[in-house]
Design an enzyme around this catalytic site. Structure first.
Site, PDB file in Angstrom:
ATOM      1  N   ASP A 242     -41.046  60.792   4.974  1.00 58.06           N
ATOM      2  CA  ASP A 242     -42.365  60.166   4.815  1.00 58.06           C
ATOM      3  C   ASP A 242     -43.157  60.088   6.117  1.00 58.06           C
ATOM      4  O   ASP A 242     -44.168  59.398   6.194  1.00 58.06           O
ATOM      5  CB  ASP A 242     -42.223  58.762   4.214  1.00 58.06           C
ATOM      6  CG  ASP A 242     -41.419  57.824   5.098  1.00 58.06           C
ATOM      7  OD1 ASP A 242     -40.719  58.315   6.005  1.00 58.06           O
ATOM      8  OD2 ASP A 242     -41.488  56.600   4.883  1.00 58.06           O
ATOM      9  N   GLU A 243     -42.712  60.794   7.159  1.00 58.57           N
ATOM     10  CA  GLU A 243     -43.417  60.769   8.440  1.00 58.57           C
ATOM     11  C   GLU A 243     -43.442  62.168   9.047  1.00 58.57           C
ATOM     12  O   GLU A 243     -42.536  62.971   8.788  1.00 58.57           O
ATOM     13  CB  GLU A 243     -42.724  59.831   9.437  1.00 58.57           C
ATOM     14  CG  GLU A 243     -42.665  58.382   9.025  1.00 58.57           C
ATOM     15  CD  GLU A 243     -41.838  57.576  10.000  1.00 58.57           C
ATOM     16  OE1 GLU A 243     -42.345  56.543  10.498  1.00 58.57           O
ATOM     17  OE2 GLU A 243     -40.687  57.967  10.272  1.00 58.57           O
TER      18      GLU A 243
END
Length: 471
Positions: free
Chosen positions: A147-148
């Site tokens: 998610d990054e």
């Protein structure tokens, strides 16, 4: 400005994008719910009292005060009845007034508890990666986690914003805003962005310490902001690379703030903390030599596997069955890495009701990647330490690697048998690599206690399709 002349330091235009409560947001969007206004948590094994909260929406965290990686039995309500849990409230020092009980139960009734769907999260991650690729080449993108991700926009700024009267800082903000917009339009997920016209470290610090608090969920920290922003980070543990243990070590040196760390004697830091101390000194001054295009690849120090069992295992035969399966699974990974190990370790954690210290044991062995040999060592370690009690956590790991070509043979070894066993092992590995792990299984994998078939269907240790939780 401290020790450094920043005009001599390299500069890149970096944006660091973080999906806000990614797993929980995906589940909200799939259900037509607002990711920021819905109380939702993703819980693995929610059908028993030991469910693990893997992710939760911002509203869930705000109402119940629970972060990810906590247990269902720590919640102030029962996940099945949605009634207030007084015993948990007393343990945690929560109020038990009628108003608070009503508040918790009202939110509990509308809280959505869902099982993880890792295949869906990976699919959404790929959508987001494709959006990144609209603004930078693959070589300029470094996924940091599911998610990054870092994006080096140095070569893209003038292409997307050719106006020469606009500063690079404003151009970086404009493109970052476009990326946020595109992610939301494609996936319905909100994102937070840390930016820097200097290096990846400052972009990460900007995200963690400012962007999450701004109205547009963006912030830029560059060399010019080191004194006013980096040195002003209130808690040392809010700084990248400093945990509670490192904070205590720094405190013993008289360092209690990031500013003090940045102005401390680096020679003393190296003497007391080693290379890590020097790295922290440079980082506190905003200096970061990492490169998005050449990410650091750590050396292979060990291979292991761990799992939380779906229930308490109180029969030694059942525990040993799981240990056998894990020993085999890690042995397969060892052979894929073309290594042999010289150390075998196990960890066995008891049920919370047992009140026993966990078993931790390791032994030195002759170099091997043979499944049968490694399994025998794992079981030997377990049998020497285990007496009785229900078990809930198990881990197996191998370390101290040598090249797989190394072979120690004694006068008493049956060379022909060893070679035959290796050929069989290679054939099994080849079939599994081509057709899947479950294509060849031992008969004991059909036993109720076995975890091999169930775990072969998991992604990242969790259900691929979300079949293990509350419907």
């Amino acid at each position: 400005m401290g020790y450094f002349d920043y005009s001599r330091e390299p500069r890149s235009d970096i944006t660091f994008v973080d999906m806000k409560s990614f797993y929980a947001s995906v589940e909200c969007v799939e259900r037509g719910l607002h990711p920021l206004k819905t109380s939702l948590c993703v819980m693995s094994r929610a059908d028993n009292s030991n469910g693990l909260i893997l992710a939760s929406s911002p509203m869930f965290k705000k109402v119940f005060g629970k972060n990810n990686v906590s247990r269902s039995y720590d919640l102030p309500f029962d996940i099945h009845t949605r009634k207030f849990n007084y015993s948990v409230a007393w343990k945690q020092g929560l109020p038990t007034t009628s108003e608070f009980v009503q508040y918790i139960e009202e939110w509990a009734r509308i809280t959505v508890i869902v099982p993880p769907r890792m295949d869906l999260y990976i699919e959404k991650n790929m959508d987001i990666q494709h959006i990144f690729q609209n603004y930078a080449s693959v070589e300029d993108i470094l996924p940091y986690s599911i998610d990054e991700g870092f994006i080096d926009l140095t070569s893209s700024l003038n292409y997307f914003v050719p106006d020469k009267t606009i500063s690079r800082k404003d151009k970086l903000d404009m493109i970052s805003a476009r990326i946020q917009r595109d992610i939301y339009r494609k996936t319905g997920i909100y994102s937070t962005v840390g930016m820097s016209n200097s290096n990846p470290l400052l972009a990460k610090l900007a995200l963690d310490n400012e962007a999450k608090k701004t109205s547009n969920m963006r912030a830029n920290w560059s060399y010019e902001d080191v004194e006013s922003k980096v040195w002003a980070i209130p808690q040392m543990t809010d700084f990248w690379g400093i945990g509670s243990r490192m904070e205590k070590r720094l405190n013993k040196l008289g360092i209690t703030t990031i500013k003090e760390l940045a102005n401390f004697n680096p020679d003393i830091l190296k003497k007391e903390l080693g290379v890590v101390g020097v790295d922290l000194f440079f980082h506190a001054n905003g200096i970061d030599e990492s490169n998005v295009h050449k990410p650091y690849k750590p050396k292979l120090h060990g291979l292991g596997n761990s799992q939380v069992l779906p229930r308490d295992y109180d029969k030694q035969a059942d525990i040993e069955l799981v240990l056998r399966e894990m020993a085999e699974q890690v042995a397969i990974r060892l052979r894929r890495a073309h290594k042999k190990c010289c150390t075998v370790s196990i960890f066995v954690g008891y049920s919370k009701f047992e009140m026993k210290r966990p078993i931790q044991a390791q032994m030195k062995i002759e170099p091997t990647n043979n499944t049968r040999v490694l399994t025998d060592h794992v079981l030997s370690l377990f049998r020497k330490k285990y007496e009785s009690g229900a078990v809930r956590n198990i881990a197996v790991s191998y370390a101290n690697f040598v090249d797989e070509s190394i072979q120690l043979i004694s006068l008493f070894d049956d060379i022909e048998h060893i070679e035959k066993e290796e050929r069989l092992q290679t054939a099994i590995d080849t079939i599994r690599n081509q057709f899947g792990f479950t294509m060849i299984q031992k008969a004991n994998s059909l036993q109720e206690a076995s975890r091999s078939i169930v775990r072969s269907k998991l992604i990242g240790g969790h259900s691929a399709g979300g079949l293990d939780g509350l419907k």
